[in-house]
Design a protein around this motif. Structure first.
Motif, mmCIF file in Angstrom:
data_model
loop_
_atom_site.group_PDB
_atom_site.id
_atom_site.type_symbol
_atom_site.label_atom_id
_atom_site.label_comp_id
_atom_site.label_asym_id
_atom_site.label_seq_id
_atom_site.Cartn_x
_atom_site.Cartn_y
_atom_site.Cartn_z
ATOM 1 N N ASN A 120 0.836 -1.211 0.000
ATOM 2 C CA ASN A 120 0.000 0.000 0.000
ATOM 3 C C ASN A 120 0.867 1.256 0.000
ATOM 4 O OD1 ASN A 120 -2.623 -1.173 -0.007
ATOM 5 N ND2 ASN A 120 -2.468 -1.603 2.184
ATOM 6 N N ASP A 121 2.055 1.159 -0.634
ATOM 7 C CA ASP A 121 2.948 2.307 -0.753
ATOM 8 C C ASP A 121 2.584 3.010 -2.068
ATOM 9 O OD1 ASP A 121 5.035 4.106 -1.138
ATOM 10 O OD2 ASP A 121 6.580 2.730 -0.393
ATOM 11 N N VAL A 122 1.931 4.155 -1.961
ATOM 12 C CA VAL A 122 1.399 4.801 -3.175
ATOM 13 C C VAL A 122 2.492 5.244 -4.146
ATOM 14 C CG1 VAL A 122 -0.805 5.543 -2.171
ATOM 15 C CG2 VAL A 122 1.167 7.053 -2.065
ATOM 16 N N ARG A 123 3.720 5.352 -3.661
ATOM 17 C CA ARG A 123 4.823 5.703 -4.570
ATOM 18 C C ARG A 123 5.003 4.609 -5.627
ATOM 19 N NH1 ARG A 123 9.610 6.399 -0.409
ATOM 20 N NH2 ARG A 123 8.813 4.307 0.036
ATOM 21 N N ASN A 124 4.634 3.383 -5.263
ATOM 22 C CA ASN A 124 4.801 2.253 -6.188
ATOM 23 C C ASN A 124 3.649 2.101 -7.190
ATOM 24 O OD1 ASN A 124 7.229 1.547 -4.977
ATOM 25 N ND2 ASN A 124 6.291 0.100 -3.567
ATOM 26 N N ILE A 125 2.600 2.922 -7.040
ATOM 27 C CA ILE A 125 1.492 2.845 -8.014
ATOM 28 C C ILE A 125 1.374 4.123 -8.846
ATOM 29 C CG2 ILE A 125 0.122 1.122 -6.756
ATOM 30 C CD1 ILE A 125 -1.594 3.303 -5.613
ATOM 31 N N ARG A 126 2.177 5.110 -8.487
ATOM 32 C CA ARG A 126 2.058 6.423 -9.139
ATOM 33 C C ARG A 126 2.283 6.355 -10.652
ATOM 34 N NH1 ARG A 126 6.172 9.794 -6.736
ATOM 35 N NH2 ARG A 126 7.459 9.431 -8.576
ATOM 36 N N GLN A 127 3.391 5.731 -11.081
ATOM 37 C CA GLN A 127 3.708 5.697 -12.513
ATOM 38 C C GLN A 127 2.625 4.960 -13.301
ATOM 39 O OE1 GLN A 127 6.380 7.129 -14.426
ATOM 40 N NE2 GLN A 127 4.871 6.522 -15.956
ATOM 41 N N PHE A 375 13.921 -1.918 -0.510
ATOM 42 C CA PHE A 375 13.874 -2.027 -1.979
ATOM 43 C C PHE A 375 12.488 -2.412 -2.512
ATOM 44 C CE2 PHE A 375 18.668 -3.161 -1.782
ATOM 45 C CZ PHE A 375 18.988 -1.816 -1.658
ATOM 46 N N TYR A 376 11.560 -2.742 -1.620
ATOM 47 C CA TYR A 376 10.183 -3.020 -2.060
ATOM 48 C C TYR A 376 9.258 -1.849 -1.753
ATOM 49 C CZ TYR A 376 11.188 -7.943 -3.002
ATOM 50 O OH TYR A 376 11.691 -9.103 -3.534
ATOM 51 N N GLY A 377 9.727 -0.922 -0.924
ATOM 52 C CA GLY A 377 8.887 0.189 -0.494
ATOM 53 C C GLY A 377 8.893 0.276 1.025
ATOM 54 N N LYS A 378 7.947 1.048 1.526
ATOM 55 C CA LYS A 378 7.916 1.354 2.955
ATOM 56 C C LYS A 378 7.022 0.357 3.698
ATOM 57 C CE LYS A 378 6.834 5.371 5.798
ATOM 58 N NZ LYS A 378 6.010 6.568 5.817
ATOM 59 N N SER A 379 7.531 -0.248 4.759
ATOM 60 C CA SER A 379 6.696 -1.167 5.550
ATOM 61 C C SER A 379 5.619 -0.361 6.281
ATOM 62 C CB SER A 379 7.556 -1.942 6.560
ATOM 63 O OG SER A 379 8.235 -1.040 7.419
ATOM 64 N N PRO A 380 4.412 -0.963 6.499
ATOM 65 C CA PRO A 380 3.329 -0.211 7.144
ATOM 66 C C PRO A 380 3.720 0.410 8.484
ATOM 67 C CG PRO A 380 2.479 -2.215 6.175
ATOM 68 C CD PRO A 380 3.971 -2.285 6.025
ATOM 69 N N VAL A 381 4.490 -0.322 9.303
ATOM 70 C CA VAL A 381 5.073 0.290 10.513
ATOM 71 C C VAL A 381 6.568 0.035 10.463
ATOM 72 C CG1 VAL A 381 3.045 0.145 12.021
ATOM 73 C CG2 VAL A 381 4.624 -1.759 11.953
#
Length: 465
Positions: A120-127, A375-381
């Motif tokens: 659910n890291d929105v940076r990974n869905i932006r493009q 490298f996969y994005g930000k963990s929820p916590v």
């Protein structure tokens, strides 16, 4: 309130969930025109694991499948599932690959792209979202639903706001494990409807026996669209049955207005196909069992079968319960990631290692290390310093958008595959699944070779970790 719209998943998630995506294009095409007449909001026909399974097991061109379905579906939007920056593969791709893939998906017939990120890291869905809008398709951004101390209603409301800011055309609640409890669904939909202006769709599974109740409560709360599957490939780890929901809502304020007689004809078409796949072993009866404990473990159906295969290979099926108990602990250690591809496989594999070695984190897969490194994005916590030390020692952590580390790669990949690729679509196939696509492209003009390889491959269980 008012009429509820349905998206049917029979040609994608239904057979992916019940029989590892083994429905062939030839089995789909004769019924597309009837499916097109029903009046569904959309038909989910592509994406997810269908692309991989088409070339790996069925020896078919997934792009050709899409074009052939599009020819026959003249009135209904075609929808696909896309894993954000992962596209349909198992790593992050450069922005130019994401853009080209979205462009070609739309050109070949896709109208709606449901885009999600495992964290659910929105940076990974932006493009993927920007490209979808650029090429004129509907960008549906999906919230991966999970349960943890951090995944509160407030968390999901903030996520939905971020998605609306990215210019989402609609938002899906993607309950990949079927763990969204009915009254929780009611509250979640109510709050999301107050928070964002775009339509809300709900996608769940009936794995835990909750799916139908969850859909009804979501409908009462004002959800706009519900995902269902035609009855022969519904229930169990799939979606609730389309006809049953249509019948339930008849005569109410939510009446779908869909023709049950036409739905009956479509169901009759799929019954022999289901029988065939049941007899040849593609459809495992276990996938139809109700497993209420899944709410505790939060495992998607595919993860369960992969984990069983791993344990079987090690002659350790007796450790199954131990692994199930280990999964929530590993998930907490890793900052409560939602259990969806690829995180579900990664957490499952780490749990298997922890149990089989008898010592937690004695063996750590590279993917888990990369995840902890960011490298996969930000963990929820945030992951605790103690866990970071155990998993990656003193290695540096990356806090940016993972795809910023990847240089544009389309031209390089195109050069690499050379003359074997006859189109951009071929290049993209190779970009995502290099070995499998190369073999397919080498043999596609030799039907007898494809047939022989198909038989051999069908005997092998491929488990991807």
């Amino acid at each position: 309130m008012g009429k509820v719209k349905l998206t049917d998943t029979i040609l994608r998630d239904a057979h992916q969930s019940l029989m590892a995506t083994r429905m062939s294009t030839a089995e789909m095409l004769p019924i597309v025109e009837k499916l097109d007449k029903v009046g569904f909001e959309a038909l989910e026909v592509w994406g997810g694991a269908t692309f991989d399974a088409s070339i790996r097991f069925l020896k078919e061109d997934p792009w050709e499948r899409l074009r052939e379905i599009k020819k026959r579906a003249k009135n209904t939007k075609l929808q696909m599932l896309l894993r954000g920056q992962n596209l349909l593969g198992y790593r992050h791709y450069a922005d130019d690959i994401v853009d080209k893939f979205v462009q070609k998906s739309v050109e070949n017939g896709i109208d709606v792209i449901r885009i999600f990120d495992a964290l659910n890291d929105v940076r990974n869905i932006r493009q993927a979202c920007e490209s979808t809008k650029k090429y004129g398709a509907h960008a549906q951004l999906a919230i991966c639903y999970t349960i943890s101390p951090v995944h509160t209603i407030e968390y999901y409301k903030n996520l939905a706001k971020e998605m609306e800011e990215l210019r989402a055309d609609s938002i899906a609640i993607k309950d990949m494990s079927g763990i969204l409890l009915p009254y929780r669904a009611y509250e979640l939909v109510k709050e999301l409807k107050k928070t964002v202006k775009v339509p809300i769709e709900i996608h769940t599974h009936t794995t835990a026996g909750l799916g139908e109740m969850t859909c009804i409560k979501a409908i009462e709360a004002g959800v706009d669209i519900v995902d269902t599957a035609m009855s022969p490939f519904s229930s169990g780890t799939s979606q609730p049955a389309t006809e049953s929901l249509v019948r339930t809502l008849q005569g109410t304020e939510f009446d779908t207005g869909l023709d049950l007689e036409l739905l009956k004809e479509i169901a009759e078409y799929f019954k022999p196909i289901r029988k065939k796949h049941l007899e040849c072993g593609d459809l495992n009866p276990q996938a139809l069992f109700t497993e209420p404990n899944i709410v505790e473990y939060q495992l998607p159906g595919g993860m369960l079968s992969n984990m069983l295969s791993q344990l079987k290979a090690q002659k350790a099926e007796n450790k199954y319960e131990d692994v199930l108990r280990e999964i929530p602990k590993v998930r907490a250690d890793l900052g409560y990631p939602p259990l969806v591809t690829p995180l579900s496989q990664m957490v499952g594999t780490q749990s298997v290692f922890n149990v089989l070695t008898g010592s937690r984190y004695k063996m750590i897969p590279k993917e888990i290390k990369d995840y902890v490194k960011g490298f996969y994005g930000k963990s929820p916590v945030p992951i605790s310093d103690e866990m970071k030390k155990i998993i990656i020692g003193d290695d540096e952590i990356f806090n940016g958008r993972p795809a910023d580390l990847i240089e544009n790669e389309y031209d390089k990949i195109k050069q690499e595959i050379g003359d074997l690729a006859k189109s951009d679509e071929d290049v993209l196939m190779y970009a995502m699944f290099p070995q499998v696509a190369k073999t397919y492209l080498e043999n596609r003009d030799k039907p007898e070779k494809i047939g022989k390889e198909k038989k051999i491959e069908e005997q092998v269980i491929n488990v991807i970790f």
